[in-house]
Design a protein around this motif. Structure first.
Motif, PDB file in Angstrom:
ATOM      1  N   PRO A 114      21.211   2.053  11.500  1.00  0.00           N
ATOM      2  CA  PRO A 114      21.972   2.669  12.583  1.00  0.00           C
ATOM      3  C   PRO A 114      22.114   4.179  12.369  1.00  0.00           C
ATOM      4  O   PRO A 114      22.242   4.649  11.242  1.00  0.00           O
ATOM      5  CB  PRO A 114      23.348   1.984  12.484  1.00  0.00           C
ATOM      6  N   VAL A 115      22.059   4.910  13.448  1.00  0.00           N
ATOM      7  CA  VAL A 115      22.184   6.360  13.375  1.00  0.00           C
ATOM      8  C   VAL A 115      23.655   6.736  13.295  1.00  0.00           C
ATOM      9  O   VAL A 115      24.454   6.340  14.141  1.00  0.00           O
ATOM     10  CB  VAL A 115      21.533   7.035  14.602  1.00  0.00           C
ATOM     11  N   ASN A 116      24.041   7.471  12.258  1.00  0.00           N
ATOM     12  CA  ASN A 116      25.426   7.881  12.090  1.00  0.00           C
ATOM     13  C   ASN A 116      25.625   9.376  12.297  1.00  0.00           C
ATOM     14  O   ASN A 116      26.744   9.851  12.299  1.00  0.00           O
ATOM     15  CB  ASN A 116      25.925   7.482  10.695  1.00  0.00           C
ATOM     16  N   GLU A 117      24.505  10.113  12.433  1.00  0.00           N
ATOM     17  CA  GLU A 117      24.605  11.556  12.652  1.00  0.00           C
ATOM     18  C   GLU A 117      23.859  11.927  13.927  1.00  0.00           C
ATOM     19  O   GLU A 117      22.718  11.511  14.124  1.00  0.00           O
ATOM     20  CB  GLU A 117      24.023  12.318  11.467  1.00  0.00           C
ATOM     21  N   PHE A 118      24.524  12.675  14.782  1.00  0.00           N
ATOM     22  CA  PHE A 118      23.943  13.068  16.059  1.00  0.00           C
ATOM     23  C   PHE A 118      23.976  14.588  16.169  1.00  0.00           C
ATOM     24  O   PHE A 118      24.973  15.226  15.792  1.00  0.00           O
ATOM     25  CB  PHE A 118      24.724  12.454  17.222  1.00  0.00           C
ATOM     26  N   ARG A 119      22.907  15.159  16.700  1.00  0.00           N
ATOM     27  CA  ARG A 119      22.818  16.601  16.879  1.00  0.00           C
ATOM     28  C   ARG A 119      22.653  16.933  18.358  1.00  0.00           C
ATOM     29  O   ARG A 119      21.873  16.293  19.051  1.00  0.00           O
ATOM     30  CB  ARG A 119      21.639  17.169  16.072  1.00  0.00           C
ATOM     31  N   TYR A 120      23.396  17.932  18.784  1.00  0.00           N
ATOM     32  CA  TYR A 120      23.308  18.396  20.171  1.00  0.00           C
ATOM     33  C   TYR A 120      23.513  19.903  20.177  1.00  0.00           C
ATOM     34  O   TYR A 120      24.562  20.395  19.746  1.00  0.00           O
ATOM     35  CB  TYR A 120      24.356  17.698  21.044  1.00  0.00           C
ATOM     36  N   LYS A 121      22.481  20.617  20.608  1.00  0.00           N
ATOM     37  CA  LYS A 121      22.493  22.085  20.541  1.00  0.00           C
ATOM     38  C   LYS A 121      22.821  22.520  19.113  1.00  0.00           C
ATOM     39  O   LYS A 121      22.104  22.160  18.186  1.00  0.00           O
ATOM     40  CB  LYS A 121      23.460  22.666  21.577  1.00  0.00           C
ATOM     41  N   ASN A 122      23.906  23.246  18.911  1.00  0.00           N
ATOM     42  CA  ASN A 122      24.274  23.706  17.570  1.00  0.00           C
ATOM     43  C   ASN A 122      25.373  22.858  16.935  1.00  0.00           C
ATOM     44  O   ASN A 122      25.978  23.248  15.930  1.00  0.00           O
ATOM     45  CB  ASN A 122      24.734  25.171  17.633  1.00  0.00           C
ATOM     46  N   LEU A 123      25.609  21.688  17.528  1.00  0.00           N
ATOM     47  CA  LEU A 123      26.697  20.827  17.087  1.00  0.00           C
ATOM     48  C   LEU A 123      26.145  19.624  16.327  1.00  0.00           C
ATOM     49  O   LEU A 123      25.141  19.033  16.723  1.00  0.00           O
ATOM     50  CB  LEU A 123      27.508  20.378  18.305  1.00  0.00           C
ATOM     51  N   VAL A 124      26.815  19.247  15.236  1.00  0.00           N
ATOM     52  CA  VAL A 124      26.437  18.064  14.452  1.00  0.00           C
ATOM     53  C   VAL A 124      27.643  17.132  14.375  1.00  0.00           C
ATOM     54  O   VAL A 124      28.723  17.522  13.892  1.00  0.00           O
ATOM     55  CB  VAL A 124      25.985  18.439  13.027  1.00  0.00           C
ATOM     56  N   LEU A 125      27.465  15.915  14.862  1.00  0.00           N
ATOM     57  CA  LEU A 125      28.520  14.893  14.840  1.00  0.00           C
ATOM     58  C   LEU A 125      28.203  13.898  13.738  1.00  0.00           C
ATOM     59  O   LEU A 125      27.136  13.274  13.735  1.00  0.00           O
ATOM     60  CB  LEU A 125      28.595  14.177  16.190  1.00  0.00           C
ATOM     61  N   ASP A 126      29.105  13.731  12.781  1.00  0.00           N
ATOM     62  CA  ASP A 126      28.945  12.771  11.691  1.00  0.00           C
ATOM     63  C   ASP A 126      29.970  11.655  11.882  1.00  0.00           C
ATOM     64  O   ASP A 126      31.169  11.849  11.654  1.00  0.00           O
ATOM     65  CB  ASP A 126      29.156  13.463  10.337  1.00  0.00           C
ATOM     66  N   CYS A 127      29.486  10.486  12.330  1.00  0.00           N
ATOM     67  CA  CYS A 127      30.384   9.369  12.631  1.00  0.00           C
ATOM     68  C   CYS A 127      30.969   8.756  11.372  1.00  0.00           C
ATOM     69  O   CYS A 127      32.036   8.142  11.413  1.00  0.00           O
ATOM     70  CB  CYS A 127      29.643   8.303  13.426  1.00  0.00           C
ATOM     71  N   THR A 128      30.266   8.888  10.237  1.00  0.00           N
ATOM     72  CA  THR A 128      30.764   8.331   8.979  1.00  0.00           C
ATOM     73  C   THR A 128      31.888   9.186   8.413  1.00  0.00           C
ATOM     74  O   THR A 128      32.908   8.669   7.950  1.00  0.00           O
ATOM     75  CB  THR A 128      29.628   8.228   7.944  1.00  0.00           C
ATOM     76  N   ALA A 129      31.698  10.485   8.445  1.00  0.00           N
ATOM     77  CA  ALA A 129      32.712  11.412   7.910  1.00  0.00           C
ATOM     78  C   ALA A 129      33.768  11.784   8.954  1.00  0.00           C
ATOM     79  O   ALA A 129      34.716  12.504   8.638  1.00  0.00           O
ATOM     80  CB  ALA A 129      32.043  12.679   7.392  1.00  0.00           C
ATOM     81  N   TYR A 130      33.577  11.317  10.194  1.00  0.00           N
ATOM     82  CA  TYR A 130      34.485  11.665  11.296  1.00  0.00           C
ATOM     83  C   TYR A 130      34.644  13.176  11.421  1.00  0.00           C
ATOM     84  O   TYR A 130      35.758  13.710  11.497  1.00  0.00           O
ATOM     85  CB  TYR A 130      35.854  10.998  11.117  1.00  0.00           C
ATOM     86  N   SER A 131      33.516  13.881  11.416  1.00  0.00           N
ATOM     87  CA  SER A 131      33.565  15.330  11.500  1.00  0.00           C
ATOM     88  C   SER A 131      32.616  15.841  12.577  1.00  0.00           C
ATOM     89  O   SER A 131      31.612  15.201  12.893  1.00  0.00           O
ATOM     90  CB  SER A 131      33.180  15.963  10.156  1.00  0.00           C
TER      91      SER A 131
END
Length: 233
Positions: free
Chosen positions: A134-151
């Motif tokens: 499963p993908v836990n890190e998502f990137r959009y433009k200059n933003l990085v979403l880490d679902c595991t670290a909730y950051s």
């Protein structure tokens, strides 16, 4: 013959409006070692998909509101989601089956069905996709979403988001083509029933925009007037 599985980390979304059949599916799949989420309409299924990841979907066709066919179209064409889907339907004509495969269904089980057969088919599709984590890190433009670290980081800088703000960003980034209504965002981010209070979502989205703007001049969240919000193209 009984099938014993040890896939308690594998999550299955059940979308079936018949309460009796839904319960049979839930109890049978749970006993086989799967984590199951029950949905009783296509719209509820879509909300569950927006909230978490699943490894497989068991989908009925004759659903209230959003039909199974419409669900498949939205899943494959709008969301670009490749989760395996096993369709349950009383329709058994070859043309009906071919239409569903064209929509992107991975398998088809005709009602009434044997639970053992469905479990065997589920096992095959789960094994085929087991190597894909499963993908836990998502990137959009200059933003990085880490679902595991909730950051959420922008240009490497952590944004100080509240719990609800993080959930809103997560929902938008994980579903980049979807327009979320204010009701969708409220019920998924707050996990409470929406009572029509528009200002709550509007204020939180405004706060998110302000925190992003402090580090990036690009637009990240668009307002879809009269509907809600989505990621900027």
């Amino acid at each position: 013959m009984s099938i014993s599985l040890n896939h308690n980390s594998r999550r299955i979304l059940i979308v079936e409006d018949d309460e009796h059949i839904n319960t049979i599916l839930h109890d049978g799949l749970t006993a086989a070692g799967y984590q199951c989420t029950q949905s009783y309409s296509g719209s509820e299924g879509m909300l569950n998909l927006a909230e978490r990841e699943y490894h497989l979907i068991v989908l009925d066709l004759m659903l209230p509101g959003l039909s199974g066919e419409a669900f498949m179209h939205r899943l494959r064409e709008e969301m670009k989601c490749r989760i395996p889907v096993i369709v349950l339907s009383a329709k058994d004509k070859l043309g009906d089956k071919l239409d569903l495969f064209m929509l992107g269904a991975d398998d088809y089980v005709t009602k009434p069905f044997e639970l053992e057969e469905l479990l065997a088919r589920i096992q095959v599709h789960i094994q085929r996709t087991a190597a894909v984590e499963p993908v836990n890190e998502f990137r959009y433009k200059n933003l990085v979403l880490d679902c595991t670290a909730y950051s959420v980081k922008l240009h490497g800088i952590a944004l100080p988001l509240t719990r609800q703000e993080f959930r809103i960003v997560e929902l938008l980034v994980r579903n980049p083509t979807r327009v979320f209504t204010k009701q969708d965002l409220y019920e998924l981010a707050w996990e409470e029933i929406y009572l029509g209070e528009d200002k709550t979502i509007t204020v939180h989205v405004s706060n998110i925009r302000s925190k992003i703007k402090a580090h990036d001049s690009e637009s990240y969240i668009d307002t879809v007037w009269g509907i809600g919000f989505r990621l900027s193209p």
